[in-house]
Structure formats: structure tokens, C-alpha cells
Design a protein around this motif. Structure first.
Motif, PDB file in Angstrom:
ATOM      1  N   VAL A   6       0.884  -1.176   0.000  1.00  9.11           N
ATOM      2  CA  VAL A   6       0.000   0.000   0.000  1.00  9.11           C
ATOM      3  C   VAL A   6       0.911   1.212   0.000  1.00  9.11           C
ATOM      4  O   VAL A   6       1.692   1.405   0.944  1.00  9.11           O
ATOM      5  CB  VAL A   6      -0.921   0.025   1.234  1.00  9.11           C
ATOM      6  N   ASN A   8       1.343   5.248  -0.238  1.00  8.03           N
ATOM      7  CA  ASN A   8       0.704   6.545  -0.106  1.00  8.03           C
ATOM      8  C   ASN A   8       1.681   7.659  -0.422  1.00  8.03           C
ATOM      9  O   ASN A   8       2.827   7.645   0.023  1.00  8.03           O
ATOM     10  CB  ASN A   8       0.176   6.721   1.328  1.00  8.03           C
ATOM     11  N   LEU A  35      -4.583  -1.567   8.204  1.00  7.41           N
ATOM     12  CA  LEU A  35      -4.517  -2.270   6.915  1.00  7.41           C
ATOM     13  C   LEU A  35      -3.705  -3.562   7.021  1.00  7.41           C
ATOM     14  O   LEU A  35      -4.000  -4.539   6.330  1.00  7.41           O
ATOM     15  CB  LEU A  35      -3.947  -1.345   5.834  1.00  7.41           C
ATOM     16  N   VAL A  72      -1.701  -1.167  -3.899  1.00  8.06           N
ATOM     17  CA  VAL A  72      -2.783  -0.194  -3.680  1.00  8.06           C
ATOM     18  C   VAL A  72      -2.085   1.154  -3.613  1.00  8.06           C
ATOM     19  O   VAL A  72      -1.160   1.320  -2.810  1.00  8.06           O
ATOM     20  CB  VAL A  72      -3.540  -0.472  -2.363  1.00  8.06           C
ATOM     21  N   ASN A  74      -2.375   5.416  -3.397  1.00  6.82           N
ATOM     22  CA  ASN A  74      -2.973   6.744  -3.339  1.00  6.82           C
ATOM     23  C   ASN A  74      -1.823   7.698  -3.567  1.00  6.82           C
ATOM     24  O   ASN A  74      -1.015   7.941  -2.659  1.00  6.82           O
ATOM     25  CB  ASN A  74      -3.645   7.002  -1.991  1.00  6.82           C
ATOM     26  N   VAL A  98      -6.611   4.461  -5.221  1.00  6.41           N
ATOM     27  CA  VAL A  98      -7.536   4.846  -4.142  1.00  6.41           C
ATOM     28  C   VAL A  98      -7.430   6.347  -3.893  1.00  6.41           C
ATOM     29  O   VAL A  98      -6.330   6.905  -3.889  1.00  6.41           O
ATOM     30  CB  VAL A  98      -7.200   4.081  -2.838  1.00  6.41           C
ATOM     31  N   TYR A 131      -9.337   1.777   1.159  1.00  3.41           N
ATOM     32  CA  TYR A 131      -8.138   0.926   1.165  1.00  3.41           C
ATOM     33  C   TYR A 131      -8.514  -0.529   1.467  1.00  3.41           C
ATOM     34  O   TYR A 131      -7.953  -1.452   0.888  1.00  3.41           O
ATOM     35  CB  TYR A 131      -7.139   1.403   2.220  1.00  3.41           C
TER      36      TYR A 131
END
Ligand code: DQA
Length: 144
Positions: A6, A8, A35, A72, A74, A98, A131
Motif C-alpha cells: 500500500v 501513499n 490495513l 494499492v 494513493n 484509491v 483501502y
């Protein structure tokens, strides 16, 4: 080795303090812990990272591409203009884009994304729960 990264981007490290009326009161550390737990429930080892440095994000996308790890992402404001981030994401086996807020209900410049065309899926405006939805989707792809 993580099953899902993930990633970010800029200013997301300030979650909890940054415009809480838009992004909520949860901090990035709390989101990361949550998460990892969500991933555990889905049978996934999840690693959560955040950076304000574009070259670092590109390096992480290269890492995901080389190790064939789904992502994932963002990408924060980079989403709207960084072709370098878009090109790097295109090398990853699968990624879900996302956005915590509904970018389409905000300023015009947020309606454009360099990531959407190549994304496996896009989740906008579902808050931090987006998420979790992205992880559930990537978990479901593994079972197919
Ligand atoms: C965001 C939306 C972007 O427009 C903004 O620059 C962000 C966060 C979101 O999660 O809603 O940093 O990606």
C-alpha cells in the motif's frame, strides 16, 4: 516479502491533522496498523509505506514491478499530473487507485488522473475504507 504494497504519496503522512473534514481523524500510523490487520484477515501480508518524495515512490513501484507484487496506491496530488508515477505504475502487475475523498466532486484539476487508465480498479470517495475495499479486491484476484 509482502503480498501487497500500500503506497501513499505526498501529504498523506499528515492524515489525522490534514483537513480532517475531508480526510478524517485517523492518523497514517493508525491506518497502516489497520490495513496490516485487514490484510491478515484476507490472508495477505500487507506493507504500508508513505513518502513525500516522488523518486522514492517511483523506486517502490519499480520494486513492486520486479517482485511482481500488486499495489494499492494513493498518489495524492501526483495523481493529477505526474506522468513519471503513471509510467512506473504501468509496470506493476496490478494496482488499485484509491482516493479517500471524491475527487470528482472537488476542483476540476483533481478530475484528471495519470493512473486511472492503467488501473485494475479505482476507488474514490469511500474514505479510509477505500483501502480495505482495494485489499479485498486484490485478495479476490489471487483466488481466481
Ligand atoms: C487524495 C485526493 C488528491 O486530490 C489530493 O491531492 C490528496 C489526497 C485523496 O485521497 O482524496 O492528497 O488523493
Amino acid at each position: 516479502m509482502a503480498d501487497v504494497l500500500v503506497l501513499n504519496g505526498p501529504n498523506l503522512g499528515r492524515l489525522g491533522r490534514r483537513q480532517p473534514e475531508i480526510y478524517g481523524a485517523t492518523t497514517h500510523a493508525e491506518l497502516a496498523d489497520h490495513l496490516v490487520e485487514t490484510g491478515r484477515g484476507l490472508g495477505l501480508v500487507v506493507e504500508v509505506r508513505q513518502t513525500d518524495a516522488e523518486h522514492e515512490m517511483i523506486g517502490w513501484l519499480h520494486e513492486a514491478a520486479d517482485a511482481s507484487i500488486p499495489v494499492v496506491i494513493n498518489a495524492g496530488a501526483w495523481t493529477h499530473y505526474s506522468r513519471a508515477i503513471g509510467d512506473a505504475a504501468a509496470m506493476v502487475p496490478a494496482y488499485v487507485e484509491v482516493h479517500i475523498s471524491n475527487v470528482h466532486a472537488r476542483e476540476q484539476w483533481r478530475h484528471v488522473s495519470v493512473l486511472s487508465a492503467g488501473a485494475t480498479g479505482i476507488i474514490v470517495g469511500c474514505g479510509l475504507g477505500g483501502y480495505d475495499l482495494a485489499l479485498a479486491h486484490l485478495a479476490s484476484l489471487r483466488q481466481d
